[in-house]
Write a protein that holds these residues in place. Structure first.
Motif, PDB file in Angstrom:
ATOM      1  N   THR A 156       0.835  -1.288  -0.030  1.00 52.03           N
ATOM      2  CA  THR A 156      -0.067  -0.028  -0.040  1.00 52.03           C
ATOM      3  C   THR A 156       0.854   1.328  -0.079  1.00 52.03           C
ATOM      4  N   ASP A 157       1.916   1.275   0.650  1.00 55.93           N
ATOM      5  CA  ASP A 157       2.698   2.279   0.819  1.00 55.93           C
ATOM      6  C   ASP A 157       3.472   2.691  -0.626  1.00 55.93           C
ATOM      7  N   ASP A 160       0.278   3.772  -2.892  1.00 50.87           N
ATOM      8  CA  ASP A 160      -0.134   5.230  -2.880  1.00 50.87           C
ATOM      9  C   ASP A 160       0.558   6.275  -3.546  1.00 50.87           C
ATOM     10  N   THR A 174      -7.956   8.931  -2.319  1.00 48.85           N
ATOM     11  CA  THR A 174      -8.010   7.299  -2.547  1.00 48.85           C
ATOM     12  C   THR A 174      -8.268   6.441  -1.476  1.00 48.85           C
ATOM     13  N   HIS A 192      -6.553   3.922   3.559  1.00 47.25           N
ATOM     14  CA  HIS A 192      -6.816   5.428   3.134  1.00 47.25           C
ATOM     15  C   HIS A 192      -5.656   6.280   3.541  1.00 47.25           C
ATOM     16  N   THR A 193      -4.722   6.623   2.470  1.00 46.33           N
ATOM     17  CA  THR A 193      -3.577   7.595   3.125  1.00 46.33           C
ATOM     18  C   THR A 193      -2.801   6.790   4.184  1.00 46.33           C
TER      19      THR A 193
END
Length: 600
Positions: A156-157, A160, A174, A192-193
């Motif tokens: 995810t990091d 993003d 997002t 999310h973030t």
């Protein structure tokens, strides 16, 4: 606008199977009765799943992102989005429906919900299943479904950053899943973030089942209000109740991490797989230690004066950037519960879990269960693929996190949660498999905290520490999660009156305290009817034997253990006071009529 003050009066529905989208009008009656967020999401779920037993991972199960009427307006702490769907992890003890499970709702902060409202919608409903891994882009009325295959397996990091580059516009807000969601781990999360997640109940697994990697939303509008002058007056009162107060400053100082030491001292913390309530090394991972050694920045969600999110840097073997943490739940479930007091190691585990897209609470609970089973000789290193899963081992914990997200070896079993793991291991391990209805308990221990025990067994989504410890609290919190306001600022008593006034001024529906709580009761009872229809009965409102048999041996609550008869008597009283049948737990016809649910 729909003509209904405070709302757009429509949801956006995206069908990934057909590749089509449409807007759907929301009946005014539903907005008055169910408000938004958790409540409106529950009504939408009820209307779409008309029969029990739908497989949570089928295209038919809707995945819904529902903000509330506060969202998109400058109301303090109005950042929340409720992700509502049918759970892929819970199950009743008995049901005629193979895929029976509870409703699940996961409430996340950040900026996604307000952006949905800026784009002109009161909610987003995703159905179907894309043929290939895809993502959705929403720019006001423009909706597209795009190929995401090049992002497959991305954490995810990294995703993003890559996703925002792909979109070419940082104004998009997002949400996305990691490898765990793609691999259909039942307790995977939606991220999310940095450090914000819809973690509980497996919403990331549902998103993965739809072949949906991410959603991006950007909007250029704003919802209106029914009474602008009254809104501005109430808004000023709400701001004065929070901005610059001692209460707000305490949140900015330590966030929820301030409770890590406090709850340990009180004997109500989850320690060593819920065997104890006190962690003797809690000061090494608490808020004071984090403020001194780790955090360098406080950051906030949309329109929030509390700024409870933290970031910083650690060094050494486990060093790196800290997006968020320790919070109370993450610090305890990956710290105290696993007997880990190494701050950099703890933060590395928290980071990896978010990066892979897992639920922090369930993951920590599952690893704690396995550590105890290993300690007791019920499983060996061969079962664990060679991992020496001892209490306090950061390396072993990190290894298990990777295996769970990948469903690799023992990770494929661990990914199924503690209820299924204990059935696989046997040998009486169900006594310390800490879950209710299949959902793992959070970081609050209950041998010495009977009201929290009630919360865990009667919550709609399985074991839930946020549901509320009594009927009034449950009703209130269901309604709070329907407004779009964060739960944390509502501990400030001065906020209650302006909050009710704001809700009335925005929606044009008059809310006093009694009306607010009645709406919450209506929402909670609709959730109950959904679960009842799936086959959940009194026998499912059950705690593991540990809490009745294993008294604490240290700390302020030393000797504490729940009394089984008193607990059952408390449950009977609870059902009676709810207006539910004390044997079946079904809400009475009188109660349903009283709440305007007679057609349910």
């Amino acid at each position: 606008m729909s003509g209904k003050p405070g709302y757009h009066g429509r949801i956006l529905e995206v069908d990934l199977s057909s590749g089509k989208s449409r807007t759907v009008a929301i009946p005014f009656e539903d907005l008055d009765k169910f408000v938004g967020g958790q409540g409106l999401g529950m009504k939408l779920l009820w209307d779409r799943l008309k029969k029990p037993g739908v497989d949570a991972l089928s295209p038919e199960n809707p995945l819904m992102f529902v903000p509330g009427p506060f969202s998109g307006l400058p109301v303090p702490s109005s950042s929340r989005t409720c992700v509502v769907t049918k759970s892929p992890i819970t199950a009743p003890l008995k049901s005629e429906h193979r895929h029976a499970s509870t409703v699940t709702y996961s409430n996340m902060g950040g900026f996604f919900g307000p952006e949905i409202r800026f784009a002109g919608y009161d909610g987003l409903v995703v159905t179907g299943r894309a043929r290939e891994l895809s993502y959705i882009v929403i720019d006001d009325d423009k909706v597209s479904i795009r190929d995401a295959r090049k992002f497959k397996g991305m954490r995810t990091d990294a995703f993003d950053k890559a996703f925002l580059e792909e979109l070419g516009d940082r104004k998009y807000k997002t949400v996305y899943i990691g490898p765990a969601g793609e691999n259909l781990v039942p307790y995977s999360s939606i991220i999310h973030t940095a450090g914000r997640a819809a973690g509980r109940g497996g919403s990331g697994c549902v998103m993965g089942s739809k072949n949906l990697k991410a959603i991006a939303v950007k909007g250029s509008g704003q919802p209106g209000v029914a009474d602008h002058e009254r809104f501005l007056s109430a808004l000023e009162k709400a701001r004065r109740a929070l901005y610059g107060t001692t209460y707000a400053k305490s949140w900015a100082e330590q966030g929820t991490a301030r409770a890590i030491v406090g709850n340990s001292n009180a004997g109500t913390e989850s320690v060593r797989n819920y065997r104890e309530g006190t962690f003797t090394e809690a000061d090494k991972i608490g808020g004071d230690a984090a403020r001194r050694d780790v955090w360098v920045r406080d950051f906030a969600c949309y329109c929030c004066p509390l700024a409870c999110k933290k970031s910083g840097v650690t060094k050494g073997k486990y060093g790196g950037v800290v997006h968020d943490g320790p919070e109370y739940e993450t610090g305890v479930m990956l710290g105290s519960n696993l007997m880990i007091s190494d701050m950099p190691g703890l933060l590395r585990a928290i980071y990896n879990i978010d990066d892979l897209g897992l639920d922090q609470i369930s993951t920590g609970n599952v690893i704690g269960f396995l550590m105890e089973a290993y300690e007791k000789g019920m499983i060996d290193r061969k079962f664990l693929d060679g991992i020496d899963l001892k209490w306090g081992s950061v390396d072993a914990t990190l290894a298990m996190i990777e295996k769970i997200a990948a469903k690799d070896g023992v990770g494929a079993l661990a990914a199924q949660g503690v209820a299924n793991l204990s059935r696989r291991i046997g040998q009486g391990s169900d006594k310390f498999a800490i879950h209710v209805k299949g959902l793992e308990l959070a970081a609050h221990n209950i041998q010495g905290n009977q009201p929290r025990a009630l919360s865990y067994v009667t919550a709609s989504r399985g074991a839930c520490h946020m549901s509320g410890d009594d009927i009034a609290m449950q009703n209130r919190r269901a309604m709070l999660d329907s407004t779009g306001m964060c739960f944390f600022p509502t501990f400030e008593p001065a906020l209650e009156e302006p909050m009710l006034e704001l809700l009335s001024a925005i929606t044009g529906h008059e809310y006093d305290k009694a009306e607010f709580e009645k709406a919450g009761e209506r929402i909670f009872n609709l959730e109950k009817m959904f679960n009842y229809r799936e086959g959940f009965r009194r026998g499912d409102d059950k705690l593991p034997d540990r809490f009745f048999e294993d008294a604490f041996t240290i700390g302020a609550k030393k000797g504490a253990v729940l009394d089984r008869k008193k607990f059952e008597d408390m449950l009977t009283t609870y059902y009676r006071d709810r207006g539910w049948d004390s044997e079946t737990t079904k809400p009475s016809e009188t109660k349903l009529q009283e709440l305007g649910l007679e057609n349910i």
